[in-house]
Design a protein around this motif. Structure first.
Motif, short mmCIF file in Angstrom:
data_model
loop_
_atom_site.label_atom_id
_atom_site.label_comp_id
_atom_site.label_asym_id
_atom_site.label_seq_id
_atom_site.Cartn_x
_atom_site.Cartn_y
_atom_site.Cartn_z
N ILE A 264 0.84 -1.20 0.00
CA ILE A 264 0.00 0.00 0.00
C ILE A 264 0.87 1.25 0.00
CG2 ILE A 264 -1.60 1.36 1.39
CD1 ILE A 264 -2.99 -0.90 -0.04
N GLY A 265 1.94 1.24 0.78
CA GLY A 265 2.84 2.40 0.83
C GLY A 265 3.47 2.72 -0.51
N GLU A 266 3.78 1.68 -1.28
CA GLU A 266 4.31 1.88 -2.63
C GLU A 266 3.25 2.42 -3.57
OE1 GLU A 266 7.43 -1.93 -2.47
OE2 GLU A 266 5.53 -2.05 -3.59
N SER A 267 2.02 1.94 -3.39
CA SER A 267 0.93 2.36 -4.27
C SER A 267 0.60 3.84 -4.07
CB SER A 267 -0.32 1.51 -4.00
OG SER A 267 -1.39 1.90 -4.84
N ILE A 268 0.43 4.27 -2.82
CA ILE A 268 0.03 5.65 -2.56
C ILE A 268 1.17 6.62 -2.88
CG2 ILE A 268 0.74 5.81 -0.13
CD1 ILE A 268 -2.56 7.09 -1.72
N ALA A 269 2.40 6.11 -2.99
CA ALA A 269 3.53 6.96 -3.36
C ALA A 269 3.50 7.34 -4.84
CB ALA A 269 4.85 6.26 -3.04
N GLN A 270 2.68 6.64 -5.63
CA GLN A 270 2.53 6.98 -7.05
C GLN A 270 1.61 8.18 -7.17
OE1 GLN A 270 4.56 5.05 -8.99
NE2 GLN A 270 5.01 4.15 -6.98
N ASP A 271 2.04 9.20 -7.90
CA ASP A 271 1.27 10.43 -8.00
C ASP A 271 -0.14 10.19 -8.51
OD1 ASP A 271 1.11 13.47 -8.06
OD2 ASP A 271 0.73 13.00 -10.18
N SER A 272 -0.29 9.34 -9.51
CA SER A 272 -1.61 9.10 -10.09
C SER A 272 -2.55 8.44 -9.08
CB SER A 272 -1.50 8.24 -11.35
OG SER A 272 -0.93 6.97 -11.05
N VAL A 273 -2.02 7.51 -8.29
CA VAL A 273 -2.84 6.82 -7.29
C VAL A 273 -3.23 7.78 -6.17
CG1 VAL A 273 -2.94 4.93 -5.63
CG2 VAL A 273 -1.83 4.59 -7.86
N GLU A 274 -2.27 8.61 -5.73
CA GLU A 274 -2.60 9.57 -4.68
C GLU A 274 -3.68 10.54 -5.15
OE1 GLU A 274 -0.80 13.15 -1.91
OE2 GLU A 274 0.56 11.98 -3.15
N ARG A 275 -3.57 11.02 -6.39
CA ARG A 275 -4.59 11.94 -6.91
C ARG A 275 -5.95 11.26 -6.96
NH1 ARG A 275 -2.93 13.42 -12.54
NH2 ARG A 275 -4.72 14.86 -12.45
N ALA A 276 -5.99 10.02 -7.40
CA ALA A 276 -7.27 9.29 -7.44
C ALA A 276 -7.83 9.11 -6.04
CB ALA A 276 -7.06 7.93 -8.12
N ALA A 277 -6.95 8.78 -5.08
CA ALA A 277 -7.40 8.57 -3.71
C ALA A 277 -7.97 9.84 -3.10
CB ALA A 277 -6.24 8.04 -2.86
N ARG A 278 -7.31 10.97 -3.35
CA ARG A 278 -7.83 12.23 -2.81
C ARG A 278 -9.15 12.61 -3.47
NH1 ARG A 278 -4.57 14.62 0.85
NH2 ARG A 278 -2.34 14.08 0.83
N ARG A 279 -9.29 12.33 -4.77
CA ARG A 279 -10.55 12.64 -5.45
C ARG A 279 -11.71 11.84 -4.87
NH1 ARG A 279 -7.28 15.46 -7.96
NH2 ARG A 279 -7.60 16.43 -10.00
N VAL A 280 -11.49 10.54 -4.68
CA VAL A 280 -12.60 9.72 -4.20
C VAL A 280 -12.94 10.07 -2.75
CG1 VAL A 280 -11.33 7.70 -3.31
CG2 VAL A 280 -13.59 7.40 -4.32
N LEU A 281 -11.92 10.36 -1.94
CA LEU A 281 -12.17 10.67 -0.53
C LEU A 281 -12.92 11.99 -0.39
CD1 LEU A 281 -9.70 10.18 2.41
CD2 LEU A 281 -11.06 12.25 2.24
N ARG A 282 -12.39 13.04 -1.02
CA ARG A 282 -13.00 14.36 -0.86
C ARG A 282 -14.30 14.52 -1.63
NH1 ARG A 282 -7.79 18.37 -1.89
NH2 ARG A 282 -6.52 17.67 -0.12
N GLY A 283 -14.30 14.05 -2.88
CA GLY A 283 -15.41 14.36 -3.76
C GLY A 283 -16.58 13.41 -3.68
N GLU A 284 -16.33 12.14 -3.28
CA GLU A 284 -17.40 11.15 -3.36
C GLU A 284 -17.74 10.49 -2.04
OE1 GLU A 284 -16.46 8.56 -6.66
OE2 GLU A 284 -16.17 10.27 -8.02
N TYR A 285 -16.75 10.29 -1.17
CA TYR A 285 -17.05 9.71 0.14
C TYR A 285 -17.40 10.77 1.18
CZ TYR A 285 -15.52 5.08 -1.37
OH TYR A 285 -15.41 3.87 -2.01
N LEU A 286 -16.63 11.85 1.26
CA LEU A 286 -16.84 12.84 2.31
C LEU A 286 -18.25 13.44 2.30
CD1 LEU A 286 -15.61 14.29 4.70
CD2 LEU A 286 -14.66 16.00 3.13
N PRO A 287 -18.85 13.74 1.13
CA PRO A 287 -20.22 14.29 1.16
C PRO A 287 -21.25 13.35 1.79
CG PRO A 287 -19.20 14.70 -0.97
CD PRO A 287 -18.29 13.75 -0.24
#
Length: 516
Positions: free
Chosen positions: A317-340
């Motif tokens: 998981i630490g290797e995955s989230i270190a990838q810029d594309s994966v981090e961007r996707a993770a932040r999008r889903v957390l902020r835009g789709e789960y948080l609401p």
């Protein structure tokens, strides 16, 4: 002391190495079903802290489901083991020793029922994973068509968790002694969920056999909900060697864990409880909010990180989230789709919690595997995605990143003919894996696979089964992953998500500017 891969000096009360031993409980007051790593790094640790502070008869009888691996190891070590807290700063060890006995349910099934009925036991706790509750993902009801449940309903010694609880409570009802059943699994409203399944089992017994027990539940049994949170990877041989080098003795059952831990509990206990607050537990009437926060923001995003990382070839998981594309996707889903979809608990700031999560996922020293997080996705995602996805769809917005999560899941566990998702995806196991593989083998493309899995199997419940636009979007992204690679699917999803957010913002702005 020389430590080898085949040591003769075992960790225990006579060879504690360099660790201070915990206070031993006087006797058992808790029966725990599910003797895995998470229980030993979480609930057992809180109970050990409670006993150390206040004493009491709150020892734990630990029940493994089938494997003797941990049972044998703990018996060889006077029921002691170490917890290794791992971070980039290093590893710290502590000894845990709150268990008074351990055994395997598969070998002593009658003892599980007898333990639940034992009047000395005042709390039954569970960490059997979402898959251990024998319910239908489509309806949420007890799966009476399941072979194990059907056999348990006909009599004999029960094999399923719900059957064991119901039969144990049936026997205990003769004395009327109060009991608390406390789920520590990642299920929404896990207390109410467990109670409903037990009641459905009792109601399904022939000739009103369960009627007296149902009345006993009304009078003397509580099922509080709880939220548990700690990242606990699998134990490896390398960890055992590292721990042995620190201890000067061989611990065959060490548990790796991140430093962070959280436990929020509804304070409804029928026969008392340990002072778990000594270990930092929070007793609150907002458990539902803690559950939403954890299951959606942490677990939902965690799943996306795991599937994208596995498809990109990342082991951890630490290797995955270190990838810029994966981090961007993770932040999008957390902020835009789960948080609401989440009502945050009182006193917890969403942005601070988000940054804490990303720091935890980025703990590369922990060794949390993408294949471990991605396992059992059919059950896990059924808890994490339907509510947030439906909320977005009802608001006129496509949850592109949640759709990408499902597409990544399908690509990992049910790859279309000719597509190789890689070794980390292949290592994921799933209760629906065989059925999904059969569907994938005869599906022409991702759209057909998505329709057959989400609508046909109702893999994530009957609500999402009827959301054709969402299902089609999932299928499109499966085809992008297969045809152009996971990075292309990430890029397309982020672009579509940004466009949807901008459109929603423009619509909101126009609404505000309209004359009243």
């Amino acid at each position: 002391m020389q430590i080898t891969d085949d040591p003769t000096v075992r960790f225990g009360r006579a060879a504690a190495g360099r660790l201070a031993l915990p206070a031993a409980p006087r006797s058992a007051g808790i029966l725990h079903l599910g003797l895995g790593s998470f229980h030993r790094a979480h609930q057992a640790a809180y109970t050990s802290a409670a006993v150390a502070r206040d004493g009491g008869d709150w020892g734990i009888i630990g029940v493994a489901s089938r494997s003797r691996r941990i049972v044998d190891a703990l018996r060889e070590q006077d029921l002691l083991y170490s917890i290794a807290e791992i971070s980039p700063a290093g590893m710290s060890l502590s000894a845990a020793g709150v268990h008074t006995d351990v055994f395997t349910a598969a070998e002593e099934p009658e003892r599980v029922v007898g333990g639940i009925a034992d009047r000395g036991i005042r709390i039954v706790t569970l960490t059997v994973t979402e898959n251990g509750y024998s319910y239908s993902p489509a309806t949420g009801a007890l799966d009476t068509a399941d072979a194990g449940v059907a056999a348990d309903l006909t009599g004999g010694v029960p094999q399923t968790t719900i059957g064991q609880l119901a039969r144990g409570l049936q026997r205990r009802s003769a004395s009327g002694d109060p009991l608390t059943v406390l789920s520590c699994d990642n299920l929404a409203a896990n207390g109410a969920h467990t109670e409903r399944l037990v009641r459905e089992f009792l109601a399904a017994l022939p000739a009103d056999e369960g009627a007296e027990t149902l009345a006993y539940l009304d009078a003397a049994v509580t099922f509080p909900s709880s939220m548990v949170d700690r990242i606990v990877p699998s134990t490896t041989d390398q960890l055992r060697r590292d721990v042995a080098a620190r201890l000067g003795a061989w611990d065959d059952a060490p548990v790796p864990a991140e430093p962070f831990t959280m436990w929020a509990i509804e304070d409804r206990f029928a026969a008392g409880r340990p002072a778990w607050e000594a270990g930092g537990a929070v007793f609150t009437d907002e458990v539902d909010r803690y559950e939403q926060m954890k299951v959606r923001l942490l677990n939902g995003t965690h799943s996306l990180i795991a599937y994208l990382g596995a498809l990109r070839g990342q082991t951890l998981i630490g290797e995955s989230i270190a990838q810029d594309s994966v981090e961007r996707a993770a932040r999008r889903v957390l902020r835009g789709e789960y948080l609401p979809s989440v009502d945050m608990p009182s006193g917890i700031d969403a942005r601070e919690y988000e940054e804490q999560l990303f720091a935890r996922w980025g703990n590369t020293a922990l060794g949390h595997r993408t294949s471990q997080v991605g396992t059992d996705g059919s059950v896990k995602l059924g808890q994490r995605i339907p509510g947030p996805a439906a909320l977005a769809l009802d608001g006129g917005t496509m949850p592109h990143m949640i759709a990408l999560t499902v597409a990544g899941y399908l690509a990992c566990v049910a790859p279309l003919p000719g597509f190789d998702p890689g070794p980390h995806a292949a290592a994921m196991t799933d209760p629906a894996g065989r059925r999904l593989a059969d569907l994938a083998a005869t599906s022409r493309d991702g759209r057909e696979l998505a329709r057959r899995a989400i609508a046909g199997l109702q893999l994530f419940g009957d609500d999402l089964a009827g959301r054709t636009t969402f299902i089609d979007r999932v299928g499109e992204l499966v085809d992008v992953i297969v045809g152009h690679g996971v990075d292309a699917a990430i890029g397309e999803s982020i672009e579509a998500s940004d466009a949807s957010a901008a459109s929603a913002a423009r619509s909101q702005s126009r609404t505000k500017e309209m004359p009243r």
